[in-house]
Design a protein around this motif. Structure first.
Motif, short mmCIF file in Angstrom:
data_model
loop_
_atom_site.label_atom_id
_atom_site.label_comp_id
_atom_site.label_asym_id
_atom_site.label_seq_id
_atom_site.Cartn_x
_atom_site.Cartn_y
_atom_site.Cartn_z
N GLU A 1 0.82 -1.19 0.00
CA GLU A 1 0.00 0.00 0.00
C GLU A 1 0.86 1.25 0.00
O GLU A 1 1.86 1.31 0.72
CB GLU A 1 -0.89 0.00 1.24
N PRO A 2 0.55 2.32 -0.75
CA PRO A 2 -0.54 2.31 -1.74
C PRO A 2 -0.17 1.44 -2.93
O PRO A 2 0.98 1.40 -3.34
CB PRO A 2 -0.66 3.78 -2.12
N ASN B 1 -8.41 3.52 -2.80
CA ASN B 1 -7.97 3.59 -1.41
C ASN B 1 -6.66 2.83 -1.14
O ASN B 1 -6.25 2.71 0.01
CB ASN B 1 -9.07 3.10 -0.46
N GLY B 2 -6.03 2.34 -2.18
CA GLY B 2 -4.70 1.75 -2.04
C GLY B 2 -4.62 0.45 -1.27
O GLY B 2 -3.55 0.10 -0.77
N ASP B 3 -5.73 -0.29 -1.17
CA ASP B 3 -5.71 -1.54 -0.40
C ASP B 3 -5.40 -2.76 -1.25
O ASP B 3 -5.40 -3.88 -0.75
CB ASP B 3 -7.04 -1.74 0.33
N TYR C 1 -2.28 6.38 -5.40
CA TYR C 1 -3.72 6.14 -5.27
C TYR C 1 -4.42 6.57 -6.57
O TYR C 1 -4.16 7.66 -7.09
CB TYR C 1 -4.31 6.93 -4.11
N ALA D 1 -5.86 7.08 1.38
CA ALA D 1 -6.00 5.90 2.24
C ALA D 1 -7.44 5.65 2.66
O ALA D 1 -7.82 4.51 2.94
CB ALA D 1 -5.10 6.05 3.46
N GLN D 2 -8.26 6.70 2.72
CA GLN D 2 -9.67 6.54 3.09
C GLN D 2 -10.58 6.49 1.86
O GLN D 2 -11.80 6.55 2.00
CB GLN D 2 -10.09 7.71 4.00
#
Length: 496
Positions: free
Chosen positions: A33-34, A42-44, A116, A147-148
């Motif tokens: 991540e990212p 969200n980079g997951d 992202y 991230a969110q």
């Protein structure tokens, strides 16, 4: 593919755009991540989906438009992980207005290079000035990934001024091979009684104020006699630079007035004109669809263009067709193009007037065998006495290219698919192939804009070792994401 597939940030967007093959390797091996994966907001490490609802009423303004976001997980799209955006959302530029159609065009790409994916929303009918000032409509807004997930937003501008004309087609890619995502958008221009489409290429990286590094203007009508009505991006010649297919308008009901499609090859200095395709058709009053995908696994992207209306030499309208023009190291191959219809051996159904076979297409490797497959929307398909109930057809890639062998079709309620077919559902009005669960196989999203009297609905069918399966299929509408209800046309567009 014969060239090394990388998952670095510099190539992730371009690789994902070269025909829908997956950036992640089979088994879900991805970067930390990212993730740098195309479409991962969200980079997951899982790709997400943006769904347009351009007819949504927002703050009492009919057809102001909205966009729903569903995030990918190890189990696929998860409607509990979602968001909804409109111009009434805090932080989104603009104000909801009647007929804006926020979300009619959607494209993803890491515009600022932070790892992202970001989402660019086309608002083609946004009025920016007096209607007497031409051009006066159109807006591009970018929602920034993090991230969110998607959050803050800005309008996209360029060093030479804002985009202020009617954007009908929007694509992303690395056209100059510098490792930054660029945008290409067509814009209606010209005099009041003589209007045509030209192209602006906005070069990345973009700042969080929405400014790109430079702007290149292309005028295909002046250069080649082709009106730039629809754009398709992907790597045709295998040089890791994104190429641009400009699809000319058709001439129905006057085929002699149709315009050929043109290919611009990516180049360090920008885009350079290359080959000319025999026109693949299209009713000039409607958008045709296209994709670039390596369907024969030779390392070169193949050009797929459609004619959802189609016509025959003697005049009658047919049910639509898909044309495959193969790519090569120099651009277009000398190999003869292949035309596929519902009358092609192995393809489900029968070509009938107004089926609209090919109104939408999308490419991806559904079974992980290395060959890109093609999903074809057929929203005008009649099922029994249910007019325009709609269906989708998946055509399989192979060493021989794209053929009807092994083709399968999906309708509502078939083989375990949720729902039931009804007149006017238009199942297949939008389609998307991408890997939502990270297993290395492309999953299928299908839109049906006519479902529930125009409310619209989206289906998710997963890829497997044997291709797309209805096992575990799910469906959701706008309210499931916390979005507006009513005739919002949810599922009329998807992010790439």
């Amino acid at each position: 593919m014969h060239r090394h597939v990388r998952t670095t940030l510099a190539t992730a967007a371009a690789a994902a755009l070269t025909g829908g093959l997956l950036v992640a390797t089979a088994g879900g091996a991805i970067a930390a991540e990212p993730s740098g994966i195309q479409g991962d907001f969200n980079g997951d490490g899982y790709r997400d989906l943006a769904v347009g609802a351009p007819n949504a009423t927002i703050d009492g303004k009919a057809r102001a438009g909205a966009v729903g976001i569903v995030y990918g997980t190890k189990n696929g799209l998860d409607t509990t992980k979602r968001a909804v955006f409109s111009q009434a959302t805090t932080g989104i530029p603009g104000t909801p207005e009647k007929d804006d159609a926020f979300g009619e065009q959607l494209v993803s790409g890491d515009l600022d290079g932070d790892g992202y994916a970001d989402l660019v929303v086309g608002i083609p009918h946004e009025v920016n000035g007096p209607l007497t000032d031409w051009p006066s409509t159109g807006r591009l807004t970018v929602l920034w990934g993090g991230a969110q997930g998607l959050a803050s937003a800005t309008d996209i501008t360029s060093p030479l001024g804002g985009i202020s004309s009617l954007a009908r087609s929007l694509v992303a890619g690395d056209f100059d091979g510098d490792g930054h995502v660029d945008l290409a958008v067509n814009s209606e221009t010209g005099q009041e009684l003589y209007r045509y489409f030209d192209i602006d290429v906005l070069k990345g990286p973009f700042t969080r104020t929405g400014s790109g590094a430079a702007r290149i203007h292309l005028d295909p009508l002046e250069e080649t006699g082709t009106d730039a009505k629809q754009l398709v991006a992907g790597d045709v010649n295998g040089d890791d630079k994104t190429d641009l297919l400009v699809m000319g308008t058709g001439g129905y009901p006057y085929p002699e007035d149709s315009m050929p499609s043109r290919l611009y090859l990516g180049d360090s200095a920008g885009l350079k004109l290359s080959g000319t395709l025999a026109h693949a058709g299209n009713d000039f009053a409607d958008r045709q669809a296209g994709a670039i995908a390596d369907v024969d696994h030779d390392g070169y992207g193949d050009l797929i263009t459609t004619n959802p209306t189609d016509w025959a030499d003697d005049g009658p309208v047919l049910g639509g067709s898909v044309l495959v023009t193969y790519g090569s190291a120099t651009g277009l191959s000398e190999r003869a193009p292949v035309r596929i219809t519902q009358d092609t051996e192995g393809v489900p159904g029968t070509a009938e007037q107004a089926d609209r076979f090919g109104q939408n297409v999308a490419a991806g490797d559904t079974d992980g065998d290395g060959y890109a497959d093609l999903v074809v929307g057929v929203p005008g398909e009649d099922l029994g006495d249910k007019a325009d109930a709609g269906m989708t057809v998946v055509l399989r890639g192979s060493a021989s290219g794209l053929t009807g062998t092994g083709a399968v079709d999906f309708t509502q309620g078939s083989g375990g698919t949720t729902g039931s077919s009804e007149a006017g559902d238009k199942f297949g009005s939008a389609v998307r192939l991408t890997d939502f669960n990270g297993d290395g196989r492309a999953d299928l999203a299908i839109g049906a804009v006519g479902e529930d009297s125009g409310a619209g609905r989206v289906w998710q069918l997963k890829g497997s070792a044997t291709g797309i399966t209805t096992t575990g299929s799910t469906a959701f509408a706008s309210p499931a994401l916390g979005g507006p209800s009513g005739p919002v046309a949810f599922g009329s567009s998807f992010s790439d």
